[in-house]
Design an enzyme around this catalytic site. Structure first.
Site, short mmCIF file in Angstrom:
data_model
loop_
_atom_site.label_atom_id
_atom_site.label_comp_id
_atom_site.label_asym_id
_atom_site.label_seq_id
_atom_site.Cartn_x
_atom_site.Cartn_y
_atom_site.Cartn_z
N ASP A 147 0.87 -1.30 0.05
CA ASP A 147 0.02 -0.06 0.12
C ASP A 147 0.85 1.32 -0.05
O ASP A 147 2.03 1.14 -0.43
CB ASP A 147 -0.96 0.02 1.15
N HIS A 218 -4.16 6.06 2.65
CA HIS A 218 -4.75 4.71 2.25
C HIS A 218 -4.16 3.73 2.77
O HIS A 218 -4.91 2.98 3.33
CB HIS A 218 -4.46 4.81 0.81
N SER A 540 -10.90 -1.07 -2.19
CA SER A 540 -9.64 -0.84 -1.26
C SER A 540 -10.00 -1.28 0.07
O SER A 540 -9.21 -1.85 0.92
CB SER A 540 -9.03 0.54 -1.60
#
Length: 755
Positions: A147, A218, A540
């Site tokens: 990530d 994220h 995600s």
């Protein structure tokens, strides 16, 4: 799909009411009232009008005023879950109600208490039974996150209650920039950064140079979703308040920073390569390389290597739904996860000047109360596409906007923000608001079903006003889960012979850890708000839910292969929602979802712990299928990295779903060969139960499977005939039901004809 309920302007059937003490009147309570719909007098065209008239007839003689506090109040009407309504009543009014024609019964409503990362409860994870205690909450299982990096200061990565780092761990905590090796601990056990490919390609993603620190949030969000530790008292500006924790709260996190908002495949390959070496058990990849051939896909290639080493790899399906053939990561040896909604609804309450009220969706990040504000309904303003016009006509007022034109679907707040209105009420059927939008202005969204009462009040009242109160929630909204509108749909254009996505997991409005340097919300057009936890939507967010479940299953069954874990997840997934009807599709006007939308269904961690039978496979099995699909020797070598594999045995893949893909040929029969392994009781038998896709005929031989010992393997054959099929797609299922037992092993069937 069943008939949608008529709820006038009050609410929708997908909300399970939560009563807030702010709106409980003195000496009054809220009651759920069941009515005999067949007793509705012919004078009423719809049952809502009957219920409203019934409530209005309950006004007790002798009240000293005609205020809200001295009147019974209808909240919602229902037509699916029950026939009836809910209302705020005094005890005397309740007694009078019992004498009304059609009355069946009534009982007090219940207060529902909320949780933060509510998805563990929504997935039925609990401390008493199931996969949490069986796996010791994922203790010592290592999840490698591919990530954007991690924010180590987040409380989700504290190591309170964690034991010492497993001896098998070989990784490091890489120092660089403002990230030093002491920032890792017994929860965040490793962190590395890979940026060479991105730098060489001149990619402009948010990155800390040579550091695994997260620059866009994220990676912090996904890793805390998968395995965050317990953190009390968190929320998103008052929404989703409670205790945060990941799906596998005692698992370890190792972050491999391989991208910013964009990244290079080479960096991803490097990260996955190192993760395998470091000794991770699960790899979570909330990234996609696009719809490209397997032999050019870095996730597919690195994923094959991970699978060979017994490492489970979970990937996202992509956010290009609801369009067909949009799924990414359609790789046979990886889990491909689509996104679903949950049963928590962030809300505001709208109360009209006449006392009527309803809930609507909102995430305005302020605990605000707009009280008795003038409201305007003007057909020339409905589009809300001109800030100048809004300012000229509605300054200081709440404006009613409609997205019948579709404009608001992408511009929900822009013109309102730049006008002088006090707030807005948006009328919309679009689920995109509740799934992916935010509201930086005092506004809420109601549905067209809810709007007539509002519009009637505003247009028939002199000086109409409304009150809007924010930061409220409803838990138990129905139907849930639903397939998220943005979740990519199958089949995979790069590998259509295997059904993808495999399953769905919570992905819409997931609350998890965030970074302080990236906006969490906005207030108005120029005020940026930060928060340590935020709500995000996307596949995600769904992927790390499945990664966490995989970690739990690995902890409970250390010897299970990646294919066995995936099979357990798929064959026990639920295709039924919390309203006991088939899961619906938000991207297709709430029609029932198909396997190409949701795969096998919503992941069910506890059932996956004890699947009864599994469809297992190893690396040679996957190669055999590549050969079966006419991949060249060079292409196979690109994927497998080894010449030890050959095509001497081309064969169908032992997959836990059935994709009968007819690719513009004269063939009308598709044959499958499958082998299941008994992981249940030593002695058991299973009987087949078929839901045959429309227009086809299916034969299963044998139709009964018998086992005399644990881990025994038994094979069967399936033949799908489409000679009578006159559609392009058709769906069904094959279920092995344990005779005299509780195991149900369900596989979806998709018949797909290319033209």
């Amino acid at each position: 799909m069943g008939k949608m309920p008529h709820l006038s302007w009050f609410f929708q059937a997908w909300i399970l009411i939560a009563i807030h003490t702010d709106f409980t009147l003195a000496d009054r309570s809220t009651y759920i009232v069941h009515m005999d719909k067949s007793a509705m007098p012919k004078a009423f065209a719809i049952h809502h009008d009957w219920y409203l008239a019934t409530i209005n007839s309950l006004k007790v003689a002798g009240t000293n005023s005609d205020t809200l506090k001295s009147m019974p109040r209808l909240l919602y009407t229902y037509d699916n879950a029950i026939h009836g309504f809910s209302a705020v009543l005094s005890f005397e009014e309740l007694l009078n109600l019992q004498n009304s024609p059609g009355f069946v019964t009534a009982y007090p409503d219940k207060i529902v208490k909320l949780h933060t990362t509510h998805t563990p409860e929504f997935l039925s994870l609990n401390t008493i039974s199931g996969v949490w205690p069986a796996s010791d909450y994922g203790k010592d299982v290592i999840i490698g996150m591919m990530d954007s990096g991690v924010w180590p200061e987040s409380k989700s990565f504290n190591d309170d209650g964690m034991t010492e780092v497993p001896i098998k761990w070989k990784g490091i905590c890489q120092a660089g920039g403002d990230f030093n090796s002491s920032m890792c601990n017994r929860k965040l056990i490793g962190a590395r950064s890979y940026q060479s490919g991105a730098l060489a390609a001149n990619l402009n993603g948010e990155r800390y140079r040579d550091s695994p620190r997260d620059a866009n949030g994220h990676g912090t969000h996904t890793s805390s979703t998968a395995a965050g530790n317990y953190v009390e008292g968190v929320s998103f500006f008052g929404y989703a308040e409670g205790t945060a924790r990941g799906i596998a709260p005692r698992a370890r996190v190792a972050m491999y920073s391989v991208s910013g908002s964009v990244g290079a495949g080479s960096d991803l390959l490097a990260g996955m390569d190192q993760a395998i070496e470091d000794g991770v058990d699960v790899i979570s990849v909330s990234m996609g390389a696009g719809r490209i051939p397997l032999y050019e896909n870095p996730i597919a290639i690195a994923g094959f290597a991970a699978m060979e080493k017994g490492v489970f790899v979970s990937t996202l399906a992509g956010n290009d739904g609801p369009y067909p053939m949009s799924v990414e990561n359609g790789v046979p040896w990886l889990l491909t996860v689509g996104a679903s909604t949950i049963d928590r609804q962030n809300s505001a309450i709208l109360t009209l000047g006449n006392g009527m009220s309803t809930f609507g969706w909102s995430e305005f990040p302020v605990n605000a109360l707009l009280e008795n504000v003038p409201v305007i309904y003007n057909e020339t303003l409905l589009a809300c596409d001109s800030a100048e016009l809004l300012s000229a006509e509605a300054t200081g007022k709440i404006v009613i906007c409609s997205d019948y034109s579709g404009y608001l679907a992408s511009q929900i707040h822009e013109t309102v923000l730049y006008s002088n209105v006090a707030g807005a009420i948006f009328i919309s059927n679009s689920t995109k608001y509740m799934e992916v939008k935010d509201l930086p202005c005092p506004a809420m969204v109601i549905t067209p079903v809810q709007s007539p009462g509002l519009i009637n009040y505003v247009t028939s009242t002199t000086n109409p006003t409304v009150t809007m109160k924010f930061q409220l929630e409803v838990l138990g909204s129905k139907p849930a889960p639903a397939v998220s509108c943005y979740s990519s749909r199958g089949p995979s254009s790069s590998y259509p012979s295997i059904m993808k996505p495999d399953l769905i997991a919570p992905g819409s409005k997931v609350l998890a850890a965030w970074i302080p340097i990236s906006p969490s919300a906005f207030l108005g057009s120029n005020v940026v708000l930060s928060s340590s936890y935020t709500l995000k939507s996307g596949t995600s967010m769904a992927c790390p839910h499945a990664s966490g479940v995989a970690a739990l299953l690995k902890g409970a069954n250390p010897d299970w292969s990646p294919a066995a874990i995936r099979s357990a997840m798929m064959t026990t997934a639920s295709h039924i929602g919390n309203d006991y009807s088939p899961i619906q599709d938000n991207g297709k006007s709430l029609r029932y979802a198909t396997p190409l939308d949701m795969g096998s269904g919503q992941i069910d961690p506890n059932k996956a712990l004890d699947p009864g039978l599994i469809y297992d496979a190893d690396s040679q099995d996957y190669v055999n299928h590549l050969c079966f699909m006419n991949f060249t020797k060079k292409q196979i070598l690109t994927i497998t990295r080894s010449s030890k594999y050959d095509c001497s045995t081309a064969a169908d893949l032992n997959y836990p779903s059935f994709m009968a893909f007819f690719n513009n040929t004269s063939l009308t029969v598709h044959k499958f060969h499958r082998t299941v392994t008994n992981v249940g009781q030593k002695s058991s038998s299973y009987k087949v139960n078929l839901k045959v896709p429309r227009g086809t005929s299916i034969t299963v031989m044998p139709d009964t499977l018998s086992f005399t010992r644990r881990y025994q393997k038994v094979s069967f054959n399936v033949s799908v005939d489409i000679k009578q099929m006159n559609t392009l797609k058709s769906y069904g299922s094959l279920v092995w039901k344990e005779v005299g037992g509780n195991h149900t092993v369900r596989s979806p069937i998709v018949v797909y004809r290319m033209v």
